[in-house]
Design a protein around this motif. Structure first.
Motif, PDB file in Angstrom:
ATOM      1  N   ARG A 588       0.858  -1.186   0.000  1.00  0.00           N
ATOM      2  CA  ARG A 588       0.000   0.000   0.000  1.00  0.00           C
ATOM      3  C   ARG A 588       0.891   1.231   0.000  1.00  0.00           C
ATOM      4  NH1 ARG A 588      -2.295   3.640   3.603  1.00  0.00           N
ATOM      5  NH2 ARG A 588      -1.069   2.799   5.293  1.00  0.00           N
ATOM      6  N   PRO A 590       1.891   4.921   0.996  1.00  0.00           N
ATOM      7  CA  PRO A 590       1.615   5.529   2.305  1.00  0.00           C
ATOM      8  C   PRO A 590       0.358   6.413   2.307  1.00  0.00           C
ATOM      9  CG  PRO A 590       3.914   5.856   1.676  1.00  0.00           C
ATOM     10  CD  PRO A 590       3.246   5.209   0.514  1.00  0.00           C
ATOM     11  N   TRP A 591       0.077   7.023   1.171  1.00  0.00           N
ATOM     12  CA  TRP A 591      -1.047   7.958   1.145  1.00  0.00           C
ATOM     13  C   TRP A 591      -2.348   7.286   0.682  1.00  0.00           C
ATOM     14  CZ3 TRP A 591       2.767   7.652  -2.502  1.00  0.00           C
ATOM     15  CH2 TRP A 591       2.363   7.300  -3.774  1.00  0.00           C
ATOM     16  N   TYR A 624     -13.585   4.911   9.497  1.00  0.00           N
ATOM     17  CA  TYR A 624     -14.125   6.185   9.006  1.00  0.00           C
ATOM     18  C   TYR A 624     -15.644   6.303   9.125  1.00  0.00           C
ATOM     19  CZ  TYR A 624      -9.452   6.916   7.203  1.00  0.00           C
ATOM     20  OH  TYR A 624      -8.100   7.091   7.117  1.00  0.00           O
TER      21      TYR A 624
ATOM     22  N   THR B 214     -21.134  11.342   8.234  1.00  0.00           N
ATOM     23  CA  THR B 214     -20.213  11.052   9.328  1.00  0.00           C
ATOM     24  C   THR B 214     -18.772  11.391   8.939  1.00  0.00           C
ATOM     25  OG1 THR B 214     -21.611   9.233   9.962  1.00  0.00           O
ATOM     26  CG2 THR B 214     -19.390   9.253  10.878  1.00  0.00           C
ATOM     27  N   THR B 216     -15.099  11.048  10.879  1.00  0.00           N
ATOM     28  CA  THR B 216     -14.447  10.619  12.124  1.00  0.00           C
ATOM     29  C   THR B 216     -13.251  11.521  12.433  1.00  0.00           C
ATOM     30  OG1 THR B 216     -13.053   9.113  10.904  1.00  0.00           O
ATOM     31  CG2 THR B 216     -15.077   8.208  11.797  1.00  0.00           C
ATOM     32  N   ARG B 218     -10.264  10.661  12.798  1.00  0.00           N
ATOM     33  CA  ARG B 218      -9.112  10.304  11.985  1.00  0.00           C
ATOM     34  C   ARG B 218      -9.159  11.049  10.653  1.00  0.00           C
ATOM     35  NH1 ARG B 218      -5.200   6.172  12.245  1.00  0.00           N
ATOM     36  NH2 ARG B 218      -5.786   5.825  14.387  1.00  0.00           N
ATOM     37  N   ASP B 262     -22.385   7.087   3.326  1.00  0.00           N
ATOM     38  CA  ASP B 262     -22.846   7.966   4.401  1.00  0.00           C
ATOM     39  C   ASP B 262     -21.692   8.369   5.313  1.00  0.00           C
ATOM     40  OD1 ASP B 262     -22.286   5.599   5.590  1.00  0.00           O
ATOM     41  OD2 ASP B 262     -24.163   5.429   6.713  1.00  0.00           O
ATOM     42  N   HIS B 263     -20.481   8.067   4.884  1.00  0.00           N
ATOM     43  CA  HIS B 263     -19.314   8.467   5.671  1.00  0.00           C
ATOM     44  C   HIS B 263     -18.211   8.903   4.694  1.00  0.00           C
ATOM     45  CE1 HIS B 263     -18.950   4.197   4.684  1.00  0.00           C
ATOM     46  NE2 HIS B 263     -17.647   4.415   4.622  1.00  0.00           N
ATOM     47  N   VAL B 264     -17.272   9.659   5.215  1.00  0.00           N
ATOM     48  CA  VAL B 264     -16.256  10.247   4.346  1.00  0.00           C
ATOM     49  C   VAL B 264     -14.960   9.461   4.484  1.00  0.00           C
ATOM     50  CG1 VAL B 264     -15.031  12.357   3.753  1.00  0.00           C
ATOM     51  CG2 VAL B 264     -17.339  12.474   4.689  1.00  0.00           C
ATOM     52  N   LEU B 265     -14.370   9.100   3.344  1.00  0.00           N
ATOM     53  CA  LEU B 265     -13.087   8.385   3.332  1.00  0.00           C
ATOM     54  C   LEU B 265     -11.978   9.343   2.902  1.00  0.00           C
ATOM     55  CD1 LEU B 265     -13.992   5.012   1.556  1.00  0.00           C
ATOM     56  CD2 LEU B 265     -13.652   5.428   3.990  1.00  0.00           C
ATOM     57  N   PRO B 266     -10.748   8.995   3.214  1.00  0.00           N
ATOM     58  CA  PRO B 266      -9.638   9.842   2.734  1.00  0.00           C
ATOM     59  C   PRO B 266      -9.662   9.991   1.216  1.00  0.00           C
ATOM     60  CG  PRO B 266      -8.829   8.229   4.305  1.00  0.00           C
ATOM     61  CD  PRO B 266     -10.270   7.905   4.076  1.00  0.00           C
ATOM     62  N   GLU B 267     -10.140   8.952   0.528  1.00  0.00           N
ATOM     63  CA  GLU B 267     -10.203   9.027  -0.931  1.00  0.00           C
ATOM     64  C   GLU B 267     -11.080  10.181  -1.385  1.00  0.00           C
ATOM     65  OE1 GLU B 267     -10.181   6.296   0.803  1.00  0.00           O
ATOM     66  OE2 GLU B 267      -9.451   4.560  -0.319  1.00  0.00           O
ATOM     67  N   GLN B 270      -9.041  13.228  -1.167  1.00  0.00           N
ATOM     68  CA  GLN B 270      -8.042  13.244  -2.236  1.00  0.00           C
ATOM     69  C   GLN B 270      -8.679  13.567  -3.586  1.00  0.00           C
ATOM     70  OE1 GLN B 270      -6.337   9.378  -1.819  1.00  0.00           O
ATOM     71  NE2 GLN B 270      -5.154   9.928   0.011  1.00  0.00           N
ATOM     72  N   VAL B 302       1.458  13.168   2.267  1.00  0.00           N
ATOM     73  CA  VAL B 302       0.802  13.019   3.567  1.00  0.00           C
ATOM     74  C   VAL B 302       0.382  11.562   3.716  1.00  0.00           C
ATOM     75  CG1 VAL B 302      -1.103  13.764   5.019  1.00  0.00           C
ATOM     76  CG2 VAL B 302       0.019  15.393   3.515  1.00  0.00           C
ATOM     77  N   ALA B 303       1.025  10.893   4.678  1.00  0.00           N
ATOM     78  CA  ALA B 303       0.784   9.459   4.829  1.00  0.00           C
ATOM     79  C   ALA B 303      -0.497   9.215   5.615  1.00  0.00           C
ATOM     80  CB  ALA B 303       1.969   8.820   5.529  1.00  0.00           C
ATOM     81  N   LEU B 304      -1.167   8.153   5.237  1.00  0.00           N
ATOM     82  CA  LEU B 304      -2.335   7.685   5.982  1.00  0.00           C
ATOM     83  C   LEU B 304      -1.888   6.485   6.779  1.00  0.00           C
ATOM     84  CD1 LEU B 304      -5.033   7.604   3.249  1.00  0.00           C
ATOM     85  CD2 LEU B 304      -5.362   8.595   5.470  1.00  0.00           C
ATOM     86  N   ASN B 305      -2.485   6.301   7.917  1.00  0.00           N
ATOM     87  CA  ASN B 305      -2.089   5.097   8.645  1.00  0.00           C
ATOM     88  C   ASN B 305      -2.841   3.896   8.105  1.00  0.00           C
ATOM     89  OD1 ASN B 305      -0.832   3.504  10.391  1.00  0.00           O
ATOM     90  ND2 ASN B 305      -2.242   3.911  12.090  1.00  0.00           N
TER      91      ASN B 305
END
Lengths: 646, 305
Positions: A588, A590-591, A624, B214, B216, B218, B262-267, B270, B302-305
């Motif tokens: 994966r 990192p971003w 999330y 929603t 979160t 994070r 119904d929720h927001v993802l990092p994608e 982006q 910016v890294a995501l965990n």
């Protein structure tokens, strides 16, 4: 064909190439450096042109041309110098030939090796800094290969972090790796090559050549106040034999203690002698007994057991006012009055004048000194050349000379008048470095003076140069030279800032020499003894090394483990999942978010797309959407643990 | 079901504007996030058609204002005219009183006129003759702008650009879409036959739903990290403002809704980031707006965990 213009990794590689090859300019031939610069510039230029790649045949021709040039320049292709030259050229050519990640890696490995090669020539802190810069760039290149789109600062930061993490291991290896006697980096062939310094002969011009060199001969750190300038005579080779033009060392007899009764005020100092590939040591007149590993010659020189090929350090106590040579042997005195049968008739005539009326040796000495004082002699670094009968030529015709002219002629004159005398070479003077308080004696302090034997007082030091140019002894070389004479750079007026800088730099270099380069088997043993490991042999060292490395590695792992333990269980589960897929070749980014990652996974593992998608979906929901219960997280991490990718 | 509205709308729109599904999604996202949209491209790629399509399919009151160098603020907001019968001034509302405004070639008008529109966009109301008049809801402005290096233009200053939530480019259609375009009917006449698929109230519902999605902690952390990274980026003159950060989050919510979640993802963040940040960030080197690859690099840094 290269598909696109240079990316970050290629730009980093160019920087690595520059940082690696350019420091070698100090010793590589200029034409080769120019060729490397052209090759690197071509690489940089090609990087701006998409679809550009030099033809292989051309590269082969260039490689053959450079190899032939190196063969011509060094006259062979084997050994250290041509080897390093070839590697530098090959590195530059490798960049031009490179087509992919594999070639970048090869080039980086080459660069690492070449950075190591810098130390074959020079081990100063400056070179270490240059090599470190190159290593940093090379590490960043490797990182850029893996994360081409990360910003350059990120590459640099990660590379620095990696090197910092390696530093403790480096330190352990440095301290504990079994040491060999001798210079750490010098290859055997280098250790015997010419080093500037005194020689065992003296002829007109030999010392004035040295006088233009700012190189350090040795450093002395006095325990108390240093002796006044007029007493700073550092004794080197004593030259007794004269063949009409050149003074030679007489093979002395050795003893383990000095042949004189040491008394008078004492100066104690630690002397760090730069390697000069000779056996003699330098010390203030006259060294006390009790120096380990040192032999005392009958003419009061000090000799080491083998030539000084690496920086030598010893503690000396000297008594400048000791009376020496009161009971000198007949053989020594005979040697000290021997002269060639032919030549220099006018000096012989002058000696006859000095000896008229059967004077005592003291009176002869006084008359000779009067002659030197009143003879309108000039002290200069660039005296006229002397052909046959150089003593006559100096004393009666040119009357211009450097210390070797004064000392040689004076000794000749004394011998011709029947008084035993000999030439002593060494260094006179020395300058206190205000930064660390050590006295620095440079090659430009090289000097020659005379010793005259008087029955009542033994050997007495006479400095004929001081009679003609007293400033030389009181204020140093620069004050006594004529206007327009060449001077060593550091002695020119208007260079005080340079002198300041040089003082600081030399103090730093001395610490480096003492603690890094001077870390020899003795120091290693001392250090280990202080740590409680007496008589450590290589097995002990190996054990210590493994133990220390294990402790360090355990500490690093522990740190990483604690960070992981503190991490949220959901994060841990996700990391495990990402590590699992990474092992199967799909890491994966990192971003990359879970949904995007799941799409890539589904394409790569179509058979398990459903399960992989489910895991990513569950993770995204828990992370999330709603945190869920600990049981949900446990269920997900079990699902991840059970997962096997085929 | 609000999401059904989205799919129906997108389906209908992509039958008229060919091969631009992604841009249509972004335009709808902008409307749902209660932002205004700036379309920047060369003439003739369908900027105006996009506005027409949105107005028509959502059934919004539509007004088009063609910006020219002699356009005055009153031409947008309206004027008070003396009414002889009642012996009073009566306000004649200008074209800004509509639900969807197409401000065509906004950079051709003088800054004074531009700012009249931009104020209305920000406040959702206009002030004329000391009276504050609310604008209709929903209120959505699509401004088009030709690339700034064309002559006779007044490029929008950075502070005004900030009032547009998103900026998109349409670009040329791909081969298949362009062939279909050349062979098929005139798009306008296709559009005129279409009935609205949803109503203005449905758009308001979608806007409300998006606000309730929603998010979160994070994800908030991630948005924050992304915004902060633009401020620490040496390539840029300045980073994103807190207002831009808020805009980024509401755009991400709307995008998640358009995507049916119904929720927001990092994608989601982006996906909208280049369009929310692109016109707000400028390169320190030459002052140009940050190009796409710089924006992608920022995401990848910016890294995501």
């Amino acid at each position: 064909m290269r598909a696109e213009a240079h990316g970050t990794a290629e730009r980093w590689l160019l920087a690595t190439g520059l940082l690696t090859v350019m420091p070698h300019a100090l010793h590589l031939p200029a034409w080769l450096i120019a060729a490397c610069a052209v090759l690197l510039a071509t690489y940089g230029w090609l990087g701006r042109q998409p679809h550009a790649q030099p033809p292989r045949v051309l590269l082969l021709l260039v490689a053959a041309g450079i190899a032939a040039g190196i063969r011509l320049h060094y006259e062979h292709l084997f050994g250290k110098d041509p080897g390093v030259a070839l590697l530098a050229a090959l590195l530059c050519l490798k960049l031009l030939e490179g087509r992919g990640a594999r070639d970048v890696r090869v080039a980086v490995l080459l660069a690492f090796f070449l950075q190591l090669g810098l130390f074959f020539y020079n081990q100063t802190p400056a070179v270490a800094a240059l090599a470190l810069a190159g290593t940093l760039a090379a590490t960043a290149t490797l990182l850029a290969l893996h994360r081409p789109r990360a910003p350059v600062r990120e590459h640099l930061r990660t590379a620095a972090l990696l090197l910092a993490q390696a530093a403790p291991f480096m330190l352990v290896l440095f301290v504990l790796f079994p040491r060999v006697q001798g210079p750490l980096w010098g290859l055997p062939a280098d250790a015997h090559s010419a080093v500037s310094g005194l020689t065992d002969t003296m002829s007109p011009g030999s010392i004035s050549e040295l006088s233009l060199s700012d190189d350090i001969a040795f450093r002395a750190e006095f325990a108390g106040p240093p002796p006044p300038p007029a007493q700073r005579y550092w004794r080197g080779p004593v030259l007794t034999e004269f063949d009409g033009r050149t003074w030679h060392l007489l093979r002395p007899t050795f003893d383990t203690a000095p042949a004189y009764r040491p008394d008078g005020p004492v100066y104690e100092y630690r002397l760090t002698l730069e390697p000069h590939n000779r056996r003699w040591l330098l010390a203030l007149d006259y060294a006390d007994a009790g120096l380990g590993g040192v032999r005392y010659a009958s003419d009061f020189q000090l000799f080491a057991e083998r030539p000084v090929r690496s920086r030598a350090r010893f503690t000396v106590r000297s008594r400048p006012q000791a009376a020496v040579g009161l009971a000198e042997s007949e053989a020594v005195l005979a040697a000290a009055t021997r002269l060639p049968a032919q030549g220099n008739p006018r000096t012989h005539a002058l000696a006859g004048e000095l000896a008229t009326g059967n004077p005592s040796p003291q009176q002869v000495l006084q008359r000779a000194l009067d002659h030197f004082r009143g003879g309108a002699y000039t002290y200069t670094l660039s005296p006229p050349l002397l052909e046959t009968d150089p003593i006559d030529g100096f004393l009666f015709d040119t009357r211009e000379g450097f210390c070797e002219h004064f000392a040689g002629s004076f000794v000749f004159l004394m011998r011709a008048a029947g008084v035993p005398a000999r030439v002593v070479t060494g260094y006179q003077g020395g300058e206190i470095n205000p930064v660390d308080g050590a006295m620095v004696v440079r090659q430009s302090n090289a000097h020659a003076w005379a010793e005259v034997w008087l029955p009542s007082e033994g050997w007495r030091r006479i400095d004929p140069t001081a009679e003609a140019a007293p400033m030389r002894i009181e204020s140093g070389l620069s004050a006594s030279l004529r206007e327009g004479d060449p001077r060593p750079l550091l002695m020119r007026s208007g260079f005080s800032w340079l002198r300041q800088f040089r003082h600081r730099w030399e103090a730093l270099a001395n610490d480096w020499n003492q603690w890094v380069l001077g870390y020899n088997p003795d120091r290693q043993r001392d250090l280990l003894e202080r740590l409680g490991f007496a008589d450590a042999d290589w097995r002990m060292l190996t054990m210590l090394m493994s133990a220390a490395a294990s402790v360090l590695a355990a500490a690093l792992f522990g740190w990483a483990f604690i960070r992981r333990r503190h991490a949220d269980p959901l994060d841990r589960a996700w990391q495990t999942f990402c590590a699992k897929t990474a092992r199967r070749g799909l890491a994966r980014q990192p971003w990359e978010g879970p949904a995007d990652f799941a799409r890539r996974l589904a394409a790569a593992f179509p058979a398990q797309a459903a399960e992989l998608g489910r895991i990513a979906h569950d993770y995204a929901q828990l992370r999330y959407r709603s945190p869920g219960t600990p049981a949900d997280v446990r269920a997900l991490s079990q699902r991840i643990r059970r997962l096997t990718l085929s | 079901m609000p999401y059904r509205h989205v799919t129906r709308l997108l389906e209908a729109a992509s039958q008229i504007i060919l091969g631009k599904e992604h841009e249509l999604r972004l335009a709808l996202t902008c409307a749902i996030a209660r932002g205004h949209l700036l379309i920047e491209d060369v003439p003739g790629v369908g900027k105006t058609t996009l506005a027409h399509v949105m107005a028509r399919l959502i059934g919004l009151q539509f007004q088009r204002i063609q910006f020219t160098s002699d356009l005055l603020p009153a031409d947008i907001i309206g004027v008070s005219v003396f009414d002889r019968d009642s012996s009073t001034f009566r306000f004649h509302p200008g074209p800004v009183f509509a639900q969807l405004i197409l401000a065509d070639e906004v950079n051709r008008a003088t800054p004074k006129t531009q700012s009249a529109l931009l104020e209305a966009m920000e406040e959702h109301q206009v002030t004329a003759d000391g009276q504050t008049l609310p604008l209709p809801e929903p209120f959505f402005v699509i401004a088009t702008q030709n690339p700034v290096d064309q002559i006779g233009t007044f490029p929008l200053p950075e502070s005004q650009l900030d009032r547009f939530l998103m900026r998109i480019r349409l670009g040329y259609p791909d081969r298949a879409a362009e062939r279909a375009l050349l062979m098929g009917e005139d798009r306008r006449s296709v559009l005129e036959r279409r009935e609205p698929v949803i109503g203005p109230q449905d758009l308001l519902d979608l806007q409300r739903t998006a606000r309730g999605l929603t998010v979160t902690d994070r994800l908030i952390d991630y948005v924050h990290a992304l915004v902060v990274s633009t401020r620490r980026n040496g390539e840029l003159t300045a980073g994103l403002s807190p207002r831009a950060g808020l805009g980024l989050l509401s755009a991400a919510r709307a995008w998640a809704l358009v995507d049916g979640r119904d929720h927001v993802l990092p994608e989601d963040v982006q996906a909208v980031f280049p369009h929310v940040a692109g016109h707000r960030l400028h390169l320190a080197a030459d002052g140009r707006p940050a190009p796409a690859e710089t924006l992608h690099r920022m995401i990848e840094a910016v890294a995501l965990n």
